[in-house]
Scaffold this motif. Structure first.
Motif, PDB file in Angstrom:
ATOM      1  N   CYS A 164      -3.824   8.126   8.026  1.00 14.59           N
ATOM      2  CA  CYS A 164      -2.701   9.034   7.791  1.00 14.59           C
ATOM      3  C   CYS A 164      -2.619  10.062   8.911  1.00 14.59           C
ATOM      4  CB  CYS A 164      -2.846   9.740   6.447  1.00 14.59           C
ATOM      5  SG  CYS A 164      -1.466  10.862   6.135  1.00 14.59           S
ATOM      6  N   MET A 165      -1.447  10.155   9.504  1.00 12.45           N
ATOM      7  CA  MET A 165      -1.264  11.061  10.631  1.00 12.45           C
ATOM      8  C   MET A 165      -1.140  12.503  10.173  1.00 12.45           C
ATOM      9  SD  MET A 165       1.436   8.666  12.686  1.00 12.45           S
ATOM     10  CE  MET A 165       1.667   9.678  14.151  1.00 12.45           C
ATOM     11  N   HIS A 166      -0.971  12.689   8.875  1.00 14.84           N
ATOM     12  CA  HIS A 166      -0.867  14.068   8.398  1.00 14.84           C
ATOM     13  C   HIS A 166      -2.195  14.592   7.871  1.00 14.84           C
ATOM     14  CE1 HIS A 166       0.314  17.380   5.604  1.00 14.84           C
ATOM     15  NE2 HIS A 166       0.897  17.751   6.720  1.00 14.84           N
ATOM     16  N   CYS A 167      -2.787  13.887   6.898  1.00 13.69           N
ATOM     17  CA  CYS A 167      -4.011  14.412   6.291  1.00 13.69           C
ATOM     18  C   CYS A 167      -5.274  13.779   6.870  1.00 13.69           C
ATOM     19  CB  CYS A 167      -3.981  14.237   4.770  1.00 13.69           C
ATOM     20  SG  CYS A 167      -4.135  12.522   4.217  1.00 13.69           S
ATOM     21  N   GLY A 168      -5.110  12.751   7.671  1.00 13.83           N
ATOM     22  CA  GLY A 168      -6.288  12.166   8.312  1.00 13.83           C
ATOM     23  C   GLY A 168      -7.070  11.192   7.445  1.00 13.83           C
ATOM     24  N   SER A 169      -6.604  10.951   6.231  1.00 13.99           N
ATOM     25  CA  SER A 169      -7.340  10.036   5.357  1.00 13.99           C
ATOM     26  C   SER A 169      -7.318   8.622   5.915  1.00 13.99           C
ATOM     27  CB  SER A 169      -6.725  10.048   3.961  1.00 13.99           C
ATOM     28  OG  SER A 169      -5.462   9.433   3.999  1.00 13.99           O
ATOM     29  N   VAL A 170      -8.328   7.874   5.580  1.00 15.54           N
ATOM     30  CA  VAL A 170      -8.432   6.500   6.053  1.00 15.54           C
ATOM     31  C   VAL A 170      -8.581   5.561   4.859  1.00 15.54           C
ATOM     32  CG1 VAL A 170      -9.773   4.871   7.414  1.00 15.54           C
ATOM     33  CG2 VAL A 170      -9.562   7.234   8.172  1.00 15.54           C
ATOM     34  N   ILE A 216       2.066   7.494   7.391  1.00 13.68           N
ATOM     35  CA  ILE A 216       1.969   8.501   6.348  1.00 13.68           C
ATOM     36  C   ILE A 216       1.515   7.852   5.050  1.00 13.68           C
ATOM     37  CG2 ILE A 216       3.266  10.206   5.010  1.00 13.68           C
ATOM     38  CD1 ILE A 216       5.094  10.403   7.482  1.00 13.68           C
ATOM     39  N   CYS A 217       0.451   8.388   4.487  1.00 10.65           N
ATOM     40  CA  CYS A 217      -0.122   7.783   3.287  1.00 10.65           C
ATOM     41  C   CYS A 217       0.724   8.132   2.066  1.00 10.65           C
ATOM     42  CB  CYS A 217      -1.572   8.220   3.100  1.00 10.65           C
ATOM     43  SG  CYS A 217      -1.762   9.934   2.590  1.00 10.65           S
ATOM     44  N   LYS A 218       0.494   7.380   1.016  1.00  9.13           N
ATOM     45  CA  LYS A 218       1.204   7.534  -0.240  1.00  9.13           C
ATOM     46  C   LYS A 218       1.197   8.996  -0.697  1.00  9.13           C
ATOM     47  CE  LYS A 218      -0.527   4.373  -2.893  1.00  9.13           C
ATOM     48  NZ  LYS A 218      -1.284   3.670  -3.964  1.00  9.13           N
ATOM     49  N   THR A 238       7.351  13.712   5.932  1.00  4.35           N
ATOM     50  CA  THR A 238       8.119  12.590   6.462  1.00  4.35           C
ATOM     51  C   THR A 238       7.705  12.338   7.906  1.00  4.35           C
ATOM     52  OG1 THR A 238       9.870  13.978   7.334  1.00  4.35           O
ATOM     53  CG2 THR A 238      10.112  13.217   5.064  1.00  4.35           C
ATOM     54  N   ILE A 239       8.143  11.220   8.397  1.00  2.00           N
ATOM     55  CA  ILE A 239       7.826  10.875   9.777  1.00  2.00           C
ATOM     56  C   ILE A 239       8.354  11.953  10.724  1.00  2.00           C
ATOM     57  CG2 ILE A 239       8.311   9.210  11.599  1.00  2.00           C
ATOM     58  CD1 ILE A 239       8.241   7.035   9.465  1.00  2.00           C
ATOM     59  N   ASP A 240       9.521  12.452  10.414  1.00  2.00           N
ATOM     60  CA  ASP A 240      10.126  13.443  11.291  1.00  2.00           C
ATOM     61  C   ASP A 240       9.388  14.779  11.264  1.00  2.00           C
ATOM     62  OD1 ASP A 240      12.056  11.673  12.084  1.00  2.00           O
ATOM     63  OD2 ASP A 240      13.405  12.219  10.450  1.00  2.00           O
ATOM     64  N   SER A 241       8.677  15.022  10.171  1.00  2.00           N
ATOM     65  CA  SER A 241       7.984  16.311  10.103  1.00  2.00           C
ATOM     66  C   SER A 241       6.691  16.314  10.913  1.00  2.00           C
ATOM     67  CB  SER A 241       7.692  16.690   8.640  1.00  2.00           C
ATOM     68  OG  SER A 241       6.727  15.826   8.086  1.00  2.00           O
ATOM     69  N   LEU A 242       6.319  15.160  11.418  1.00  2.00           N
ATOM     70  CA  LEU A 242       5.171  15.097  12.311  1.00  2.00           C
ATOM     71  C   LEU A 242       5.656  15.396  13.710  1.00  2.00           C
ATOM     72  CD1 LEU A 242       3.721  11.718  11.049  1.00  2.00           C
ATOM     73  CD2 LEU A 242       2.769  13.972  10.571  1.00  2.00           C
ATOM     74  N   PHE A 290       0.805  -1.220   0.000  1.00  2.00           N
ATOM     75  CA  PHE A 290       0.000   0.000   0.000  1.00  2.00           C
ATOM     76  C   PHE A 290       0.840   1.273   0.000  1.00  2.00           C
ATOM     77  CE2 PHE A 290      -2.574  -3.365   1.751  1.00  2.00           C
ATOM     78  CZ  PHE A 290      -3.787  -3.201   1.104  1.00  2.00           C
ATOM     79  N   LYS A 291       2.151   1.101   0.015  1.00  2.00           N
ATOM     80  CA  LYS A 291       3.052   2.255   0.035  1.00  2.00           C
ATOM     81  C   LYS A 291       2.692   3.203   1.183  1.00  2.00           C
ATOM     82  CE  LYS A 291       4.929   0.665  -3.703  1.00  2.00           C
ATOM     83  NZ  LYS A 291       5.848  -0.430  -3.335  1.00  2.00           N
ATOM     84  N   PHE A 292       2.435   2.612   2.303  1.00  2.00           N
ATOM     85  CA  PHE A 292       2.044   3.386   3.474  1.00  2.00           C
ATOM     86  C   PHE A 292       3.163   3.264   4.495  1.00  2.00           C
ATOM     87  CE2 PHE A 292      -0.079   4.014   7.555  1.00  2.00           C
ATOM     88  CZ  PHE A 292      -0.981   5.041   7.290  1.00  2.00           C
ATOM     89  N   GLN A 293       3.731   4.410   4.918  1.00  2.00           N
ATOM     90  CA  GLN A 293       4.817   4.362   5.895  1.00  2.00           C
ATOM     91  C   GLN A 293       4.261   4.258   7.297  1.00  2.00           C
ATOM     92  OE1 GLN A 293       7.909   7.451   5.671  1.00  2.00           O
ATOM     93  NE2 GLN A 293       7.131   7.815   3.606  1.00  2.00           N
ATOM     94  N   ILE A 294       4.491   3.143   7.927  1.00  2.00           N
ATOM     95  CA  ILE A 294       3.901   2.913   9.240  1.00  2.00           C
ATOM     96  C   ILE A 294       4.729   3.547  10.341  1.00  2.00           C
ATOM     97  CG2 ILE A 294       3.309   1.132  10.914  1.00  2.00           C
ATOM     98  CD1 ILE A 294       2.708  -0.686   8.485  1.00  2.00           C
ATOM     99  N   VAL A 295       4.074   4.307  11.168  1.00  2.00           N
ATOM    100  CA  VAL A 295       4.736   4.882  12.333  1.00  2.00           C
ATOM    101  C   VAL A 295       4.412   4.040  13.566  1.00  2.00           C
ATOM    102  CG1 VAL A 295       4.885   6.901  13.844  1.00  2.00           C
ATOM    103  CG2 VAL A 295       4.686   7.209  11.372  1.00  2.00           C
ATOM    104  N   ASP A 296       3.159   3.652  13.665  1.00  2.00           N
ATOM    105  CA  ASP A 296       2.766   2.834  14.804  1.00  2.00           C
ATOM    106  C   ASP A 296       1.494   2.071  14.452  1.00  2.00           C
ATOM    107  OD1 ASP A 296       2.816   1.728  17.320  1.00  2.00           O
ATOM    108  OD2 ASP A 296       3.301   3.628  18.275  1.00  2.00           O
ATOM    109  N   HIS A 297       1.083   1.234  15.355  1.00  2.00           N
ATOM    110  CA  HIS A 297      -0.129   0.471  15.082  1.00  2.00           C
ATOM    111  C   HIS A 297      -0.912   0.255  16.360  1.00  2.00           C
ATOM    112  CE1 HIS A 297       2.895  -2.877  15.893  1.00  2.00           C
ATOM    113  NE2 HIS A 297       2.113  -2.826  16.931  1.00  2.00           N
ATOM    114  N   ARG A 298      -2.135  -0.132  16.187  1.00  2.00           N
ATOM    115  CA  ARG A 298      -2.994  -0.518  17.293  1.00  2.00           C
ATOM    116  C   ARG A 298      -3.600  -1.847  16.937  1.00  2.00           C
ATOM    117  NH1 ARG A 298      -3.794   3.891  20.958  1.00  2.00           N
ATOM    118  NH2 ARG A 298      -2.161   5.285  20.212  1.00  2.00           N
TER     119      ARG A 298
END
Lengths: 160, 160
Positions: B100-106, B139-141, B149-153, A125-133
């Motif tokens: 997505c932790m940035h845009c909130g998309s699911v 972070i979504c595609k 990036t992860i660090d920018s969160l 899914f080209k989704f970068q995972i930071v964490d999970h639940r």
DNA sequence: TTCGATGCAAACCATTTGCATTAAC
DNA sequence: GTTAATGCAAATGGTTTGCATCGAA
């Protein structure tokens, strides 16, 4: 345990937060109840025994701060209250939980069971995972031994 | 889609619930927005376009009822609102989500990625699994392509 | 006709916020 | 002495509930 308090104090200090007695009492309560999954209210009551003048809002603010520092994880089993779970030192991920649909008990799984799954998700899914639940809902060993079966659970009370 | 409505009507009927226009409108809205993860409020607003006299409480009651019949799943991404997700016909499990932790998309994952993990849990912890919840935060595609990036969160906003 | 379903408004309850006061640094 | 942290009470916001009315079976 004493050095875990010290480490957390140090983290607060490094992030230039003040070391107040209220914060210390809250951390102590969290450490003393590490096995449980206390709600903010639970924590408030326990902190109050130790520092009666503390206000609920301060507990909420402290917990938010500790979540920011990744000292605790805020988790939600869907019953309308947030619960707080002390993160193991150096743990990269939340641990998983087994929630009993009958007695409500919560068991923790320390192992990271998701490494393979995460790789798959990142590639596919080209989704970068930071964490999970990850939470499993079902029937715990104890309730099963008491004859509780999946069929004896009536309505779908899993999520709320 | 029409026969999915019919099937749901039948389920309501079998459970001896009445088939009211409000319930029908709510089901229709759910089917029309299957890809989204609407909150009760969202659903209420959309149902209102179709049946302006409906009350929010009725929507809540209908959603609770549909959850009980396992037509929808109530999910909680930790932002303080419950969301409702139409369950695929015959699906035994909730599907997984990528938030997505940035845009909130699911994004949804239909495959059950947890079969092996569940076997392990059932054997190792003697826990009978009825269902599970799995959410990945990251972070979504799309956001990654925009340079997030992860660090920018900044802070730990995962759970609430 | 009957009893469940509805709409409205009020109640709930976890969490957040405003603000004057206090205390860590 | 400064400025962040606290305690209290009030506000918020999603969700639930009581109750009189309505309508599906």
């Amino acid at each position: 345990m004493q050095d875990r308090i010290e480490k957390i104090k140090e983290q607060l200090h490094n992030a230039s937060y003040k070391l107040t007695p209220q914060r210390e009492a809250t951390v102590t309560v969290l450490l003393e109840n590490e096995a449980d999954h206390l709600s903010a209210e639970d924590i408030f009551l326990k902190v109050k025994e130790r520092a009666p003048e503390i206000g609920l809002a301060t507990v909420y603010r402290t917990l938010e701060l500790l979540a920011e520092l990744k000292v605790v994880d805020k988790i939600n089993f869907g019953d309308g209250v947030a619960r707080f779970d002390l993160r193991k030192e150096g743990a990269k991920h939340f641990h998983h939980h087994l929630v009993c649909m009958h007695c409500g008990s919560v068991e923790e799984i320390e192992d990271d069971l998701l490494e393979d799954v995460e790789k798959k998700v990142e590639n596919q899914f080209k989704f970068q995972i930071v964490d999970h639940r990850l939470t499993f809902h079902g029937i715990c060993k104890k309730c099963a031994a008491e004859g509780i079966t999946i069929d004896s659970l009536k309505s779908n009370k899993i999520s709320e």
